[in-house]
Design a protein around this motif. Sequence first.
Motif, PDB file in Angstrom:
ATOM      1  N   UNK A 273       1.554  16.681  19.835  1.00  0.00           N
ATOM      2  CA  UNK A 273       2.201  15.372  19.734  1.00  0.00           C
ATOM      3  C   UNK A 273       2.439  14.999  18.274  1.00  0.00           C
ATOM      4  N   UNK A 274       3.373  14.071  18.064  1.00  0.00           N
ATOM      5  CA  UNK A 274       3.658  13.591  16.705  1.00  0.00           C
ATOM      6  C   UNK A 274       2.432  12.923  16.094  1.00  0.00           C
ATOM      7  N   UNK A 275       1.692  12.179  16.908  1.00  0.00           N
ATOM      8  CA  UNK A 275       0.474  11.525  16.417  1.00  0.00           C
ATOM      9  C   UNK A 275      -0.533  12.543  15.919  1.00  0.00           C
ATOM     10  N   UNK A 276      -0.600  13.674  16.620  1.00  0.00           N
ATOM     11  CA  UNK A 276      -1.549  14.722  16.228  1.00  0.00           C
ATOM     12  C   UNK A 276      -1.201  15.303  14.865  1.00  0.00           C
ATOM     13  N   UNK A 277       0.061  15.624  14.655  1.00  0.00           N
ATOM     14  CA  UNK A 277       0.480  16.209  13.379  1.00  0.00           C
ATOM     15  C   UNK A 277       0.287  15.216  12.228  1.00  0.00           C
ATOM     16  N   UNK A 278       0.664  13.967  12.447  1.00  0.00           N
ATOM     17  CA  UNK A 278       0.531  12.966  11.392  1.00  0.00           C
ATOM     18  C   UNK A 278      -0.939  12.701  11.064  1.00  0.00           C
ATOM     19  N   UNK A 279      -1.762  12.691  12.108  1.00  0.00           N
ATOM     20  CA  UNK A 279      -3.177  12.432  11.846  1.00  0.00           C
ATOM     21  C   UNK A 279      -3.848  13.628  11.183  1.00  0.00           C
ATOM     22  N   UNK A 280      -3.449  14.834  11.542  1.00  0.00           N
ATOM     23  CA  UNK A 280      -4.003  16.010  10.872  1.00  0.00           C
ATOM     24  C   UNK A 280      -3.637  15.992   9.386  1.00  0.00           C
ATOM     25  N   UNK A 281      -2.391  15.598   9.077  1.00  0.00           N
ATOM     26  CA  UNK A 281      -1.976  15.471   7.682  1.00  0.00           C
ATOM     27  C   UNK A 281      -2.813  14.418   6.972  1.00  0.00           C
ATOM     28  N   UNK A 282      -2.955  13.259   7.604  1.00  0.00           N
ATOM     29  CA  UNK A 282      -3.731  12.163   7.013  1.00  0.00           C
ATOM     30  C   UNK A 282      -5.175  12.586   6.780  1.00  0.00           C
ATOM     31  N   UNK A 283      -5.776  13.198   7.782  1.00  0.00           N
ATOM     32  CA  UNK A 283      -7.183  13.586   7.697  1.00  0.00           C
ATOM     33  C   UNK A 283      -7.395  14.616   6.589  1.00  0.00           C
ATOM     34  N   UNK A 284      -6.526  15.624   6.533  1.00  0.00           N
ATOM     35  CA  UNK A 284      -6.672  16.670   5.517  1.00  0.00           C
ATOM     36  C   UNK A 284      -6.482  16.116   4.109  1.00  0.00           C
ATOM     37  N   UNK A 285      -5.418  15.353   3.908  1.00  0.00           N
ATOM     38  CA  UNK A 285      -5.099  14.860   2.569  1.00  0.00           C
ATOM     39  C   UNK A 285      -6.203  13.951   2.041  1.00  0.00           C
ATOM     40  N   UNK A 286      -6.693  13.053   2.890  1.00  0.00           N
ATOM     41  CA  UNK A 286      -7.728  12.137   2.428  1.00  0.00           C
ATOM     42  C   UNK A 286      -9.067  12.847   2.259  1.00  0.00           C
ATOM     43  N   UNK A 287      -9.322  13.832   3.098  1.00  0.00           N
ATOM     44  CA  UNK A 287     -10.533  14.628   2.913  1.00  0.00           C
ATOM     45  C   UNK A 287     -10.443  15.447   1.630  1.00  0.00           C
ATOM     46  N   UNK A 288      -9.257  15.990   1.338  1.00  0.00           N
ATOM     47  CA  UNK A 288      -9.049  16.738   0.103  1.00  0.00           C
ATOM     48  C   UNK A 288      -9.249  15.831  -1.108  1.00  0.00           C
ATOM     49  N   UNK A 289      -8.723  14.609  -1.024  1.00  0.00           N
ATOM     50  CA  UNK A 289      -8.843  13.676  -2.150  1.00  0.00           C
ATOM     51  C   UNK A 289     -10.298  13.321  -2.424  1.00  0.00           C
ATOM     52  N   UNK A 290     -11.055  13.009  -1.384  1.00  0.00           N
ATOM     53  CA  UNK A 290     -12.444  12.602  -1.610  1.00  0.00           C
ATOM     54  C   UNK A 290     -13.287  13.784  -2.063  1.00  0.00           C
ATOM     55  N   UNK A 291     -12.978  14.988  -1.588  1.00  0.00           N
ATOM     56  CA  UNK A 291     -13.732  16.158  -2.029  1.00  0.00           C
ATOM     57  C   UNK A 291     -13.359  16.566  -3.445  1.00  0.00           C
ATOM     58  N   UNK A 292     -12.085  16.437  -3.801  1.00  0.00           N
ATOM     59  CA  UNK A 292     -11.690  16.682  -5.190  1.00  0.00           C
ATOM     60  C   UNK A 292     -12.361  15.682  -6.128  1.00  0.00           C
ATOM     61  N   UNK A 293     -12.456  14.445  -5.668  1.00  0.00           N
ATOM     62  CA  UNK A 293     -13.127  13.416  -6.459  1.00  0.00           C
ATOM     63  C   UNK A 293     -14.589  13.783  -6.693  1.00  0.00           C
ATOM     64  N   UNK A 294     -15.269  14.199  -5.625  1.00  0.00           N
ATOM     65  CA  UNK A 294     -16.678  14.557  -5.735  1.00  0.00           C
ATOM     66  C   UNK A 294     -16.870  15.819  -6.572  1.00  0.00           C
ATOM     67  N   UNK A 295     -15.961  16.771  -6.423  1.00  0.00           N
ATOM     68  CA  UNK A 295     -16.060  18.015  -7.169  1.00  0.00           C
ATOM     69  C   UNK A 295     -15.816  17.784  -8.662  1.00  0.00           C
ATOM     70  N   UNK A 296     -14.921  16.863  -8.970  1.00  0.00           N
ATOM     71  CA  UNK A 296     -14.577  16.579 -10.367  1.00  0.00           C
ATOM     72  C   UNK A 296     -15.471  15.521 -10.988  1.00  0.00           C
ATOM     73  N   UNK A 297     -16.295  14.873 -10.172  1.00  0.00           N
ATOM     74  CA  UNK A 297     -17.046  13.715 -10.648  1.00  0.00           C
ATOM     75  C   UNK A 297     -17.951  14.051 -11.826  1.00  0.00           C
ATOM     76  N   UNK A 298     -18.715  15.137 -11.707  1.00  0.00           N
ATOM     77  CA  UNK A 298     -19.654  15.463 -12.767  1.00  0.00           C
ATOM     78  C   UNK A 298     -18.934  15.777 -14.070  1.00  0.00           C
ATOM     79  N   UNK A 299     -17.833  16.539 -13.975  1.00  0.00           N
ATOM     80  CA  UNK A 299     -17.036  16.844 -15.180  1.00  0.00           C
ATOM     81  C   UNK A 299     -16.411  15.570 -15.737  1.00  0.00           C
ATOM     82  N   UNK A 300     -15.957  14.705 -14.845  1.00  0.00           N
ATOM     83  CA  UNK A 300     -15.297  13.459 -15.254  1.00  0.00           C
ATOM     84  C   UNK A 300     -16.257  12.532 -16.001  1.00  0.00           C
ATOM     85  N   UNK A 301     -17.457  12.325 -15.409  1.00  0.00           N
ATOM     86  CA  UNK A 301     -18.407  11.417 -16.062  1.00  0.00           C
ATOM     87  C   UNK A 301     -18.946  12.025 -17.349  1.00  0.00           C
ATOM     88  N   UNK A 302     -19.051  13.359 -17.396  1.00  0.00           N
ATOM     89  CA  UNK A 302     -19.487  14.021 -18.619  1.00  0.00           C
ATOM     90  C   UNK A 302     -18.477  13.788 -19.736  1.00  0.00           C
TER      91      UNK A 302
END
Length: 503
Positions: A273-302
């Motif tokens: 369904x269209x809802x499935x594709x849009x939600x998979x995109x939303x879920x992946x992108x936001x999960x990628x953003x929060x994980x990139x944030x966490x992965x970069x956090x130590x380097x960023x604060x340093x």
Amino acid sequence: MACHQNPNLELSLTRRVVIFMIGIIESMLFGGAVFGWPQLVHVLKVEGIYSDLCMDSPSAPNHTRRQPSAADTFNNTRCINLNTTFEISDSKAIGVEKCDPQDERFALIYTVTVCCYSIPGILVGYLLHHAGLRVTRVSGGTMLSMGFLFLGIATKDSPHWLFPAMILLALGGNQTRMSVMQFGDLFPDYRATAITMLSGMYAASAALFLVFQYTAMAGIPRAHVCWALAAISSLSIFLSFIIPVHHIPIHNQQSQNQDVIESPSPLKTSLCSASSFLHQLWFFVHLLAVNNYQQSYNVWITSSSCSVAEAGLYSMLFSYSNILTVFFGPIGGVFTDYMIRKAYNTPNELDRRVKEVQASFWPLLVTSVFNTVMYGCLLFFHPAAIYVSLLCMLVARPCIIAVSTAYLRIRFPAGHFNRLLGIYGTVGSVLLFLQYPHFMWAQHMYYAAHALILAVLAVSYLNPIHLLFTPLIRHAVVIRDNLKPEDLHPVRNTYADKEVNGL
């Protein structure tokens, strides 16, 4: 073949409350402990793990104190203007010094860990569907215990134990989290609230690694703490025997008061369904953003800090923020449940179901906004940006999983929930392998790399926005529930129902 629960199984209120509290505690302690990686990295750097990689690096320090340069601090003019003297820890490889090989090794471990967290999600979903809760929980508890044991073995001389330790903690944590999600059916009238509480609690588990910093200050070896955590996590195995073997009995109060009997559509229909594709995109992108944030956090604060102590403060604030997320995760569920109960007063049955699906619009939109602002703060190397990002993380991090989980339970048939939860998690985690090359790219083109993620985040807003198109959602509900033409316009006399019930 799905596992079958005794249809006559009834759980007393006391037993339901006990099971729910077990889920809350397990999710809060172990559901997503691996996402406390920024705090753990700080501790591991202090211990000098992988510091040998910095000895041959051009950025390796050869003395304990030196004046900062613009290159080392990413043009951090605040520190330069303050004429700060930079301090280096005993490991000669951490603090505000930048050691690319060490950072890249930790980034690789975290990338593998995050991907292992949900890649087996599809298998866990089918395991829950076919083998049931007890088997899944025992398996998850066993892997958590082994993960903490291996983490205790990891030292400066044998850092290779970090890989299996984090992988096992990821696998066990995800199985625990997905098992706990079933406990939302313990309270059908408040299902969205219960699900967001349970899934939001997993965000608080990222603060678990804060204990290592405090115990190190008290002189307690990290290995001893890991043995204790291994023993505590093993309790999940024994507590599984007071929980139903297969699944929590599902009682849909609304279905008892409606004339239309819902017939779940095939899983393929939901996935395509269209809802499935849009939600998979939303879920992946936001999960990628929060994980990139966490992965970069130590380097960023340093890079944003003027001393080792300041970087340590930001590291501790990250853990404190994760503890506070428990108060924000359920908000989306409370609002969703309110909108669902409000929609139940709609006389037209089809319109009621449409409004139930659209109840997720505001939780999805608000989560998207907070996550976008949080990630955008990475573009600024200043304490104010760090504080703003942590405030946004209070809402964004727990709600990404919580709101997504509640939306899946509302938008798609209940019989598809476990498998969809696993499939979305697996697809998202496979794509999360992109975060490591993104981290490497950001090492050389920082602003371009993070600007790309912000652009993709903007595209993901299509997911909540599509819920506003009522004809589209109406058509989706008809397909989801296999409604016949005569079922499309049933009118329920809600006032008559209240009189019959003596209300």
